[in-house]
Design a protein around this motif. Structure first.
Motif, PDB file in Angstrom:
ATOM      1  N   ASP A  87       0.831  -1.261   0.024  1.00 41.37           N
ATOM      2  CA  ASP A  87      -0.010  -0.039   0.093  1.00 41.37           C
ATOM      3  C   ASP A  87       0.869   1.344   0.019  1.00 41.37           C
ATOM      4  OD1 ASP A  87       0.983  -0.085   2.575  1.00 41.37           O
ATOM      5  OD2 ASP A  87      -0.719   0.566   3.655  1.00 41.37           O
ATOM      6  N   THR A  88       2.021   1.085  -0.268  1.00 39.85           N
ATOM      7  CA  THR A  88       3.068   2.163  -0.199  1.00 39.85           C
ATOM      8  C   THR A  88       2.548   3.286  -1.534  1.00 39.85           C
ATOM      9  OG1 THR A  88       4.257   1.250  -1.748  1.00 39.85           O
ATOM     10  CG2 THR A  88       4.971   1.190   0.887  1.00 39.85           C
ATOM     11  N   VAL A  89       2.561   4.647  -1.041  1.00 37.00           N
ATOM     12  CA  VAL A  89       2.366   5.498  -2.115  1.00 37.00           C
ATOM     13  C   VAL A  89       3.621   5.895  -2.792  1.00 37.00           C
ATOM     14  CG1 VAL A  89       1.444   8.184  -2.269  1.00 37.00           C
ATOM     15  CG2 VAL A  89       0.922   6.570  -0.287  1.00 37.00           C
ATOM     16  N   GLU A  90       3.155   5.869  -4.296  1.00 39.62           N
ATOM     17  CA  GLU A  90       4.122   6.135  -5.269  1.00 39.62           C
ATOM     18  C   GLU A  90       3.817   7.241  -6.200  1.00 39.62           C
ATOM     19  OE1 GLU A  90       5.422   2.767  -7.416  1.00 39.62           O
ATOM     20  OE2 GLU A  90       5.899   1.642  -5.856  1.00 39.62           O
ATOM     21  N   LEU A  91       4.634   8.309  -6.520  1.00 44.02           N
ATOM     22  CA  LEU A  91       4.161   9.641  -7.405  1.00 44.02           C
ATOM     23  C   LEU A  91       5.068   9.032  -8.804  1.00 44.02           C
ATOM     24  CD1 LEU A  91       4.047  12.454  -4.918  1.00 44.02           C
ATOM     25  CD2 LEU A  91       2.162  11.007  -5.938  1.00 44.02           C
ATOM     26  N   GLN A  92       4.302   8.945  -9.763  1.00 43.00           N
ATOM     27  CA  GLN A  92       5.155   8.697 -11.009  1.00 43.00           C
ATOM     28  C   GLN A  92       5.520   9.912 -11.543  1.00 43.00           C
ATOM     29  OE1 GLN A  92       6.186   5.853 -11.998  1.00 43.00           O
ATOM     30  NE2 GLN A  92       5.099   4.734  -9.950  1.00 43.00           N
ATOM     31  N   PRO A  93       6.627   9.998 -12.210  1.00 39.34           N
ATOM     32  CA  PRO A  93       6.957  11.252 -13.186  1.00 39.34           C
ATOM     33  C   PRO A  93       5.732  12.002 -13.896  1.00 39.34           C
ATOM     34  CG  PRO A  93       8.749   9.954 -13.159  1.00 39.34           C
ATOM     35  CD  PRO A  93       7.589   9.001 -12.475  1.00 39.34           C
ATOM     36  N   GLY A  94       5.409  12.975 -14.029  1.00 36.58           N
ATOM     37  CA  GLY A  94       4.288  13.643 -14.869  1.00 36.58           C
ATOM     38  C   GLY A  94       2.946  13.970 -14.132  1.00 36.58           C
ATOM     39  N   TYR A  95       2.913  13.104 -12.899  1.00 29.20           N
ATOM     40  CA  TYR A  95       1.939  13.540 -12.113  1.00 29.20           C
ATOM     41  C   TYR A  95       1.750  15.033 -11.720  1.00 29.20           C
ATOM     42  CZ  TYR A  95       0.484   8.598 -10.828  1.00 29.20           C
ATOM     43  OH  TYR A  95       0.195   7.379 -10.595  1.00 29.20           O
ATOM     44  N   ARG A  96       0.597  15.523 -11.794  1.00 30.97           N
ATOM     45  CA  ARG A  96       0.266  16.922 -11.534  1.00 30.97           C
ATOM     46  C   ARG A  96      -0.313  16.883 -10.336  1.00 30.97           C
ATOM     47  NH1 ARG A  96       0.199  22.303 -13.019  1.00 30.97           N
ATOM     48  NH2 ARG A  96      -1.673  23.353 -12.361  1.00 30.97           N
ATOM     49  N   VAL A  97       0.306  17.603  -9.153  1.00 40.09           N
ATOM     50  CA  VAL A  97      -0.145  17.373  -7.920  1.00 40.09           C
ATOM     51  C   VAL A  97      -0.098  18.798  -7.318  1.00 40.09           C
ATOM     52  CG1 VAL A  97       0.733  15.101  -7.508  1.00 40.09           C
ATOM     53  CG2 VAL A  97       2.159  16.900  -6.867  1.00 40.09           C
ATOM     54  N   VAL A 139       6.234  19.939   2.908  1.00 41.22           N
ATOM     55  CA  VAL A 139       4.972  19.461   2.716  1.00 41.22           C
ATOM     56  C   VAL A 139       4.523  18.402   3.475  1.00 41.22           C
ATOM     57  CG1 VAL A 139       3.901  18.149   1.020  1.00 41.22           C
ATOM     58  CG2 VAL A 139       5.734  19.384   0.207  1.00 41.22           C
ATOM     59  N   GLU A 140       3.080  18.869   3.850  1.00 40.86           N
ATOM     60  CA  GLU A 140       2.295  18.059   4.933  1.00 40.86           C
ATOM     61  C   GLU A 140       1.131  17.348   4.146  1.00 40.86           C
ATOM     62  OE1 GLU A 140      -0.268  21.753   6.730  1.00 40.86           O
ATOM     63  OE2 GLU A 140       1.099  20.596   7.878  1.00 40.86           O
ATOM     64  N   LYS A 141       0.841  17.741   2.899  1.00 40.21           N
ATOM     65  CA  LYS A 141      -0.177  17.097   2.124  1.00 40.21           C
ATOM     66  C   LYS A 141      -0.042  17.349   0.894  1.00 40.21           C
ATOM     67  CE  LYS A 141      -4.419  17.304   4.072  1.00 40.21           C
ATOM     68  NZ  LYS A 141      -5.763  17.977   4.566  1.00 40.21           N
ATOM     69  N   ILE A 142      -0.369  16.139   0.104  1.00 39.08           N
ATOM     70  CA  ILE A 142      -0.041  16.248  -1.408  1.00 39.08           C
ATOM     71  C   ILE A 142      -1.610  15.674  -2.178  1.00 39.08           C
ATOM     72  CG2 ILE A 142       0.679  14.775  -3.362  1.00 39.08           C
ATOM     73  CD1 ILE A 142       3.444  14.311  -1.276  1.00 39.08           C
ATOM     74  N   ILE A 143      -2.029  16.425  -2.932  1.00 41.99           N
ATOM     75  CA  ILE A 143      -3.333  16.245  -3.361  1.00 41.99           C
ATOM     76  C   ILE A 143      -3.311  15.993  -4.870  1.00 41.99           C
ATOM     77  CG2 ILE A 143      -5.611  17.307  -3.814  1.00 41.99           C
ATOM     78  CD1 ILE A 143      -4.925  19.159  -1.533  1.00 41.99           C
ATOM     79  N   LEU A 144      -3.861  14.779  -5.245  1.00 38.21           N
ATOM     80  CA  LEU A 144      -3.899  14.222  -6.685  1.00 38.21           C
ATOM     81  C   LEU A 144      -4.848  14.852  -7.388  1.00 38.21           C
ATOM     82  CD1 LEU A 144      -2.454  10.766  -6.031  1.00 38.21           C
ATOM     83  CD2 LEU A 144      -1.220  12.652  -6.263  1.00 38.21           C
ATOM     84  N   GLU A 160       8.609  15.351 -11.160  1.00 38.67           N
ATOM     85  CA  GLU A 160       9.849  14.814 -11.915  1.00 38.67           C
ATOM     86  C   GLU A 160      10.204  13.394 -11.196  1.00 38.67           C
ATOM     87  OE1 GLU A 160      12.762  14.529 -14.963  1.00 38.67           O
ATOM     88  OE2 GLU A 160      10.945  15.792 -14.841  1.00 38.67           O
ATOM     89  N   ARG A 161      10.505  13.689  -9.878  1.00 34.98           N
ATOM     90  CA  ARG A 161      11.021  12.428  -9.027  1.00 34.98           C
ATOM     91  C   ARG A 161      10.623  12.981  -7.501  1.00 34.98           C
ATOM     92  NH1 ARG A 161      17.242  12.234  -8.838  1.00 34.98           N
ATOM     93  NH2 ARG A 161      16.826  14.618  -8.496  1.00 34.98           N
ATOM     94  N   ALA A 162      10.211  11.867  -6.914  1.00 38.41           N
ATOM     95  CA  ALA A 162      10.075  11.846  -5.430  1.00 38.41           C
ATOM     96  C   ALA A 162      10.425  10.511  -4.733  1.00 38.41           C
ATOM     97  CB  ALA A 162       8.464  11.960  -5.454  1.00 38.41           C
ATOM     98  N   ASP A 163      10.813  10.704  -3.497  1.00 35.71           N
ATOM     99  CA  ASP A 163      11.021   9.731  -2.395  1.00 35.71           C
ATOM    100  C   ASP A 163      10.353  10.017  -1.325  1.00 35.71           C
ATOM    101  OD1 ASP A 163      12.250   7.881  -0.913  1.00 35.71           O
ATOM    102  OD2 ASP A 163      14.244   8.633  -1.085  1.00 35.71           O
ATOM    103  N   LEU A 164       9.357   9.045  -1.173  1.00 39.61           N
ATOM    104  CA  LEU A 164       8.321   9.269  -0.098  1.00 39.61           C
ATOM    105  C   LEU A 164       8.439   8.070   1.129  1.00 39.61           C
ATOM    106  CD1 LEU A 164       4.975  10.077  -1.876  1.00 39.61           C
ATOM    107  CD2 LEU A 164       6.764  11.696  -0.912  1.00 39.61           C
ATOM    108  N   GLU A 165       9.772   7.271   0.962  1.00 41.27           N
ATOM    109  CA  GLU A 165       9.989   6.210   1.905  1.00 41.27           C
ATOM    110  C   GLU A 165      11.321   6.308   2.592  1.00 41.27           C
ATOM    111  OE1 GLU A 165      10.156   2.403   0.117  1.00 41.27           O
ATOM    112  OE2 GLU A 165       7.959   2.591  -0.328  1.00 41.27           O
TER     113      GLU A 165
END
Length: 421
Positions: A73-83, A93-98, A113-118
């Motif tokens: 159930d880990t959250v992943e943000l792929q390149p190109g996502y607009r958030v 950052v305390e909240k990310i809205i998709l 572009e890139r993200a590391d949420l772990e």
């Protein structure tokens, strides 16, 4: 209605304590618990406290503790996502809205572009001015998608980040708590009911039975059998069972006097053709008040004896001495609960203790999808020095779940035929 309430209370308590074991040891290991659920199916009640959602679900047939990283159930943000990003006062950052249509006075939009949420906890992308920006992400950041909020799980708070020992103890704690629950149920029952003395006192004599014709009466205390003194009902029962067709000389105490009786047990046969004796008497175990020490001792003995008994029955099942027709599912447990409830609260308490131990043992069996199956994988990992591929392990557990569901359907159908046809 009484049976329904008794069944829900007993089964709910067993599931609650089982999952509580998983929950407490997960928390102790620093694992994020996303949900603590009692019941399965649709949610009828939910309450969030800290990072855990506590739910009560419609079907009282189980429960679960959903741990971060244990269910992909880990959250992943792929390149190109607009958030959309909402920052705290430290610009973290305390909240990310998709959902791009979200309205918030302080929202910042970004194309990821890139993200590391772990691990290092950051997100990088292009803002509305096409400028590459990077922000740190809080350990408690929430990701919002279609109105559903999911807190990110830093790697050190995920199940699979913990040592083999911590993971194994978290899984083992569920069955362990079922044994602990049974132990405390037996303690309370002993304190309230007392401890059995097993004195060979005849409670009732069956009309026109061997014992009545020999002159035995309710209240007789059996002191001797064939010239040998006895002190327990078990000794009387054993002698009668083994003496089919043979004369027994008895001495009973009645109103302070000794009375000699002679009787020959009636010969009967069980389902397997084995002969045994019967004289036609009823017995109800006498009880005497118990101290705390005596209650604890009795509870320990009963927990041990029940555990051994269940393992012996499992052994007979494996060796073919018992068939699958002897197994019971929810329907069988419900019908037995109905019968036990009619005998009184103490019988119900002992039945709950037996079920709790049974649930603990069943979950420890080394079968896929059960706690024992997962412990088997942990043991293999400890010997091998590295974990098994999660997808392969997941496939094994999936097959196990399917087989268990098939077994449950077969057992339930057998229960329905046994009790309703």
């Amino acid at each position: 209605m009484q049976t329904v309430i008794a069944f829900i209370v007993i089964f709910g308590s067993l599931v609650f304590f089982h999952e509580l074991g998983h929950f407490l040891f997960a928390k102790r290991a620093g694992i994020m618990v996303r949900e603590f659920a009692i019941g399965m199916g649709p949610k009828i009640f939910g309450m969030t406290k800290g990072d855990t959602l506590y739910t009560l679900r419609l079907l009282p047939i189980g429960g679960y503790v959903r741990m971060a990283g244990d269910d992909l159930d880990t959250v992943e943000l792929q390149p190109g996502y607009r958030v959309g990003l909402i920052m705290n006062e430290d610009n973290v950052v305390e909240k990310i809205i998709l959902n791009q249509n979200s309205q918030h006075p302080n929202i910042l939009f970004m194309e990821v572009e890139r993200a590391d949420l772990e691990h290092d906890l950051w997100i990088e992308g292009y803002d509305e001015d096409e400028k590459l920006v990077r922000y740190n992400v809080s350990r408690t950041t929430v990701v919002v998608e279609n109105g559903k909020e999911t807190m990110i799980a830093p790697y050190d708070r995920q199940f699979n980040a913990k040592t083999v020992g911590q993971r194994a103890m978290t899984i083992f704690a569920g069955p362990l708590f079922n044994f602990i629950l049974a132990f405390f149920i037996f303690i309370v029952a002993a304190l309230l009911q007392g401890i059995p003395t097993y004195e060979p006192i005849i409670t009732e004599v069956v009309d026109d039975g061997i014992a009545q014709m020999a002159g035995m009466q309710a209240g007789d205390y059996v002191k001797e059998l064939n010239g040998q003194p006895i002190t327990t009902w078990q000794e009387l029962s054993k002698t009668v069972n083994e003496s089919y067709g043979k004369k027994i000389d008895m001495v009973v105490e009645r109103d302070g006097k000794e009375v000699a009786l002679v009787m020959t047990p009636k010969t009967l046969e069980d389902e397997k053709g084995k002969k045994y004796g019967q004289i036609g008497v009823m017995y109800q175990t006498p009880y005497e008040k118990a101290s705390i020490v005596q209650s604890v001792q009795l509870a320990a003995e009963k927990t041990y004896d029940t555990t051994i008994m269940i393992f012996q029955l499992l052994g007979k099942l494996v060796t073919g001495q018992l068939s699958i027709d002897n197994l019971s599912g929810p329907v069988g447990i419900y019908k037995t609960t109905e019968a036990v409830a009619a005998d009184g609260i103490f019988y119900l308490m002992h039945w709950a203790g037996l079920l709790s131990i049974n649930l603990g043992i069943m979950n420890l069996l080394p079968l896929p999808a059960l706690d024992g199956g997962r412990l088997l994988f942990f043991g293999y990992e400890a010997v091998r020095g590295k974990p098994i591929d999660r997808q392969k392990e997941g496939l094994v557990h999936l097959v196990g779940i399917v087989l268990l569901m098939i077994l449950m359907v077969v057992v339930t159908w057998n229960d329905i035929q046994r009790f309703f046809f």
